[in-house]
Motif scaffolding. Structure first.
Motif, PDB file in Angstrom:
ATOM      1  N   ALA A  86       0.856  -1.187   0.000  1.00 23.73           N
ATOM      2  CA  ALA A  86       0.000   0.000   0.000  1.00 23.73           C
ATOM      3  C   ALA A  86       0.893   1.239   0.000  1.00 23.73           C
ATOM      4  CB  ALA A  86      -0.902  -0.020   1.230  1.00 23.73           C
ATOM      5  N   PRO A  87       0.417   2.324  -0.534  1.00 28.72           N
ATOM      6  CA  PRO A  87      -0.961   2.592  -0.913  1.00 28.72           C
ATOM      7  C   PRO A  87      -1.331   2.161  -2.334  1.00 28.72           C
ATOM      8  CG  PRO A  87       0.291   4.598  -1.123  1.00 28.72           C
ATOM      9  CD  PRO A  87       1.228   3.545  -0.578  1.00 28.72           C
ATOM     10  N   ALA A  88      -0.437   1.545  -3.059  1.00 28.32           N
ATOM     11  CA  ALA A  88      -0.769   1.086  -4.415  1.00 28.32           C
ATOM     12  C   ALA A  88      -1.331  -0.331  -4.357  1.00 28.32           C
ATOM     13  CB  ALA A  88       0.468   1.120  -5.302  1.00 28.32           C
ATOM     14  N   TYR A  89      -2.410  -0.548  -5.097  1.00 29.45           N
ATOM     15  CA  TYR A  89      -3.014  -1.873  -5.175  1.00 29.45           C
ATOM     16  C   TYR A  89      -3.063  -2.379  -6.609  1.00 29.45           C
ATOM     17  CZ  TYR A  89      -4.303  -0.832  -0.405  1.00 29.45           C
ATOM     18  OH  TYR A  89      -4.239  -0.500   0.919  1.00 29.45           O
ATOM     19  N   GLU A  90      -2.985  -1.468  -7.556  1.00 30.40           N
ATOM     20  CA  GLU A  90      -3.022  -1.815  -8.974  1.00 30.40           C
ATOM     21  C   GLU A  90      -1.598  -1.869  -9.524  1.00 30.40           C
ATOM     22  OE1 GLU A  90      -5.806  -2.598 -10.730  1.00 30.40           O
ATOM     23  OE2 GLU A  90      -6.793  -2.448  -8.776  1.00 30.40           O
ATOM     24  N   PRO A  91      -1.345  -2.758 -10.479  1.00 33.55           N
ATOM     25  CA  PRO A  91      -0.011  -2.810 -11.083  1.00 33.55           C
ATOM     26  C   PRO A  91       0.213  -1.621 -12.017  1.00 33.55           C
ATOM     27  CG  PRO A  91      -1.476  -4.316 -12.215  1.00 33.55           C
ATOM     28  CD  PRO A  91      -2.252  -3.754 -11.047  1.00 33.55           C
ATOM     29  N   VAL A  92       1.463  -1.401 -12.378  1.00 31.40           N
ATOM     30  CA  VAL A  92       1.779  -0.446 -13.435  1.00 31.40           C
ATOM     31  C   VAL A  92       1.972  -1.247 -14.718  1.00 31.40           C
ATOM     32  CG1 VAL A  92       2.769   1.329 -11.942  1.00 31.40           C
ATOM     33  CG2 VAL A  92       4.236  -0.427 -12.836  1.00 31.40           C
ATOM     34  N   ALA A  93       1.724  -0.604 -15.844  1.00 31.25           N
ATOM     35  CA  ALA A  93       1.807  -1.299 -17.132  1.00 31.25           C
ATOM     36  C   ALA A  93       3.231  -1.754 -17.406  1.00 31.25           C
ATOM     37  CB  ALA A  93       1.318  -0.386 -18.245  1.00 31.25           C
ATOM     38  N   LYS A  94       3.343  -2.976 -17.931  1.00 32.54           N
ATOM     39  CA  LYS A  94       4.633  -3.560 -18.312  1.00 32.54           C
ATOM     40  C   LYS A  94       4.710  -3.546 -19.834  1.00 32.54           C
ATOM     41  CE  LYS A  94       7.277  -7.826 -17.842  1.00 32.54           C
ATOM     42  NZ  LYS A  94       7.453  -8.418 -19.142  1.00 32.54           N
ATOM     43  N   PHE A  95       5.900  -3.249 -20.358  1.00 33.50           N
ATOM     44  CA  PHE A  95       6.084  -3.173 -21.798  1.00 33.50           C
ATOM     45  C   PHE A  95       7.207  -4.098 -22.255  1.00 33.50           C
ATOM     46  CE2 PHE A  95       4.710   1.267 -20.648  1.00 33.50           C
ATOM     47  CZ  PHE A  95       3.414   1.115 -21.105  1.00 33.50           C
ATOM     48  N   PRO A  96       7.200  -4.496 -23.529  1.00 32.08           N
ATOM     49  CA  PRO A  96       8.268  -5.352 -24.040  1.00 32.08           C
ATOM     50  C   PRO A  96       9.566  -4.571 -24.224  1.00 32.08           C
ATOM     51  CG  PRO A  96       6.794  -4.752 -25.824  1.00 32.08           C
ATOM     52  CD  PRO A  96       6.193  -4.202 -24.549  1.00 32.08           C
ATOM     53  N   THR A  97      10.669  -5.290 -24.180  1.00 33.83           N
ATOM     54  CA  THR A  97      11.984  -4.727 -24.472  1.00 33.83           C
ATOM     55  C   THR A  97      12.684  -5.647 -25.458  1.00 33.83           C
ATOM     56  OG1 THR A  97      13.073  -5.921 -22.667  1.00 33.83           O
ATOM     57  CG2 THR A  97      12.245  -3.700 -22.165  1.00 33.83           C
ATOM     58  N   LYS A  98      13.666  -5.097 -26.139  1.00 31.34           N
ATOM     59  CA  LYS A  98      14.521  -5.917 -26.995  1.00 31.34           C
ATOM     60  C   LYS A  98      15.871  -5.240 -27.105  1.00 31.34           C
ATOM     61  CE  LYS A  98      13.237  -4.051 -31.561  1.00 31.34           C
ATOM     62  NZ  LYS A  98      12.756  -4.393 -32.897  1.00 31.34           N
ATOM     63  N   VAL A  99      16.875  -6.055 -27.421  1.00 29.94           N
ATOM     64  CA  VAL A  99      18.215  -5.549 -27.706  1.00 29.94           C
ATOM     65  C   VAL A  99      18.469  -5.830 -29.177  1.00 29.94           C
ATOM     66  CG1 VAL A  99      20.678  -5.783 -27.230  1.00 29.94           C
ATOM     67  CG2 VAL A  99      19.027  -5.926 -25.357  1.00 29.94           C
ATOM     68  N   GLU A 100      18.789  -4.766 -29.926  1.00 30.90           N
ATOM     69  CA  GLU A 100      18.989  -4.901 -31.367  1.00 30.90           C
ATOM     70  C   GLU A 100      19.930  -3.804 -31.835  1.00 30.90           C
ATOM     71  OE1 GLU A 100      15.652  -6.300 -34.124  1.00 30.90           O
ATOM     72  OE2 GLU A 100      15.741  -4.139 -34.492  1.00 30.90           O
ATOM     73  N   HIS A 101      20.846  -4.150 -32.721  1.00 33.77           N
ATOM     74  CA  HIS A 101      21.796  -3.184 -33.294  1.00 33.77           C
ATOM     75  C   HIS A 101      22.541  -2.409 -32.204  1.00 33.77           C
ATOM     76  CE1 HIS A 101      19.934  -4.176 -37.065  1.00 33.77           C
ATOM     77  NE2 HIS A 101      18.777  -3.685 -36.676  1.00 33.77           N
ATOM     78  N   GLY A 102      22.898  -3.087 -31.106  1.00 30.86           N
ATOM     79  CA  GLY A 102      23.674  -2.454 -30.039  1.00 30.86           C
ATOM     80  C   GLY A 102      22.885  -1.511 -29.160  1.00 30.86           C
ATOM     81  N   GLY A 103      21.540  -1.545 -29.296  1.00 34.12           N
ATOM     82  CA  GLY A 103      20.718  -0.637 -28.517  1.00 34.12           C
ATOM     83  C   GLY A 103      19.621  -1.348 -27.753  1.00 34.12           C
ATOM     84  N   VAL A 104      19.076  -0.653 -26.784  1.00 36.21           N
ATOM     85  CA  VAL A 104      17.935  -1.122 -26.001  1.00 36.21           C
ATOM     86  C   VAL A 104      16.694  -0.425 -26.548  1.00 36.21           C
ATOM     87  CG1 VAL A 104      16.894  -1.185 -23.700  1.00 36.21           C
ATOM     88  CG2 VAL A 104      19.384  -1.452 -23.965  1.00 36.21           C
ATOM     89  N   TRP A 105      15.622  -1.182 -26.776  1.00 40.95           N
ATOM     90  CA  TRP A 105      14.398  -0.666 -27.375  1.00 40.95           C
ATOM     91  C   TRP A 105      13.198  -1.092 -26.535  1.00 40.95           C
ATOM     92  CZ3 TRP A 105      14.862   1.880 -32.154  1.00 40.95           C
ATOM     93  CH2 TRP A 105      16.131   1.804 -32.759  1.00 40.95           C
ATOM     94  N   THR A 106      12.135  -0.292 -26.570  1.00 42.04           N
ATOM     95  CA  THR A 106      10.887  -0.624 -25.897  1.00 42.04           C
ATOM     96  C   THR A 106       9.737  -0.002 -26.679  1.00 42.04           C
ATOM     97  OG1 THR A 106       9.741  -0.676 -23.755  1.00 42.04           O
ATOM     98  CG2 THR A 106      10.872   1.392 -24.335  1.00 42.04           C
ATOM     99  N   ARG A 107       8.490  -0.359 -26.310  1.00 42.91           N
ATOM    100  CA  ARG A 107       7.319   0.245 -26.940  1.00 42.91           C
ATOM    101  C   ARG A 107       6.102   0.039 -26.068  1.00 42.91           C
ATOM    102  NH1 ARG A 107       4.297  -3.701 -30.500  1.00 42.91           N
ATOM    103  NH2 ARG A 107       5.265  -5.681 -30.018  1.00 42.91           N
ATOM    104  N   ASP A 108       5.161   0.941 -26.186  1.00 47.70           N
ATOM    105  CA  ASP A 108       3.867   0.838 -25.533  1.00 47.70           C
ATOM    106  C   ASP A 108       3.029  -0.099 -26.393  1.00 47.70           C
ATOM    107  OD1 ASP A 108       1.325   1.091 -24.463  1.00 47.70           O
ATOM    108  OD2 ASP A 108       1.326   3.285 -24.466  1.00 47.70           O
ATOM    109  N   ASP A 109       2.812  -1.330 -25.947  1.00 46.88           N
ATOM    110  CA  ASP A 109       2.122  -2.330 -26.765  1.00 46.88           C
ATOM    111  C   ASP A 109       0.667  -2.516 -26.358  1.00 46.88           C
ATOM    112  OD1 ASP A 109       2.590  -3.584 -24.341  1.00 46.88           O
ATOM    113  OD2 ASP A 109       3.181  -5.487 -25.252  1.00 46.88           O
ATOM    114  N   ARG A 110       0.113  -1.578 -25.600  1.00 48.02           N
ATOM    115  CA  ARG A 110      -1.288  -1.702 -25.185  1.00 48.02           C
ATOM    116  C   ARG A 110      -2.222  -1.349 -26.336  1.00 48.02           C
ATOM    117  NH1 ARG A 110      -0.874   2.022 -19.941  1.00 48.02           N
ATOM    118  NH2 ARG A 110       0.224   3.253 -21.493  1.00 48.02           N
ATOM    119  N   ASP A 111      -3.377  -1.975 -26.336  1.00 45.14           N
ATOM    120  CA  ASP A 111      -4.400  -1.685 -27.363  1.00 45.14           C
ATOM    121  C   ASP A 111      -5.041  -0.348 -27.100  1.00 45.14           C
ATOM    122  OD1 ASP A 111      -4.030  -4.015 -28.769  1.00 45.14           O
ATOM    123  OD2 ASP A 111      -5.464  -5.121 -27.535  1.00 45.14           O
TER     124      ASP A 111
END
Length: 111
Positions: A86-111
């Motif tokens: 507490a005081p949080a009961y709901e999770p925070v959104a989780k997003f995918p990650t990837k490593v490509e071309h020497g970099g770290v990448w992510t994106r908001d994949d929610r509908d």
């Protein structure tokens, strides 16, 4: 749902125990990416208890894999975003990650 990946940083700039923030290129959602013992995880940079950025002074504890919101002390598991106290009961959104071309990448994949 965004199919566009957002560049976070070079892999060498996100060492174990560190976190980086970015904004999704399409949705402009703030995202935190964590390096937990070499594994990358990404969460929405917003406490589910109150509209406050987790990276705004939030403490990433690499030993426990948690981040604590400095506003009211809510803790979240960086691996899956679930609220751990507490005081949080709901999770925070989780997003995918990837490593490509020497970099770290992510994106908001929610509908």
């Amino acid at each position: 749902m965004s199919e566009t990946w957002t560049f976070v940083c070079a892999t060498a700039e996100l060492l174990p125990g560190e976190m980086r923030t970015t904004f999704d290129e399409i949705t402009s959602v703030p995202i935190i990416v964590f390096n937990l013992d070499g594994a990358l995880y990404a969460l929405e940079d917003q406490c589910s208890h109150e509209d406050f950025g987790l990276s705004s002074g939030g403490a990433f504890d690499a030993a426990t894999g948690t981040i604590e919101c400095v506003l009211h002390g809510a803790k979240f598991d960086v691996r899956d975003g679930r609220a751990l106290c507490a005081p949080a009961y709901e999770p925070v959104a989780k997003f995918p990650t990837k490593v490509e071309h020497g970099g770290v990448w992510t994106r908001d994949d929610r509908d």
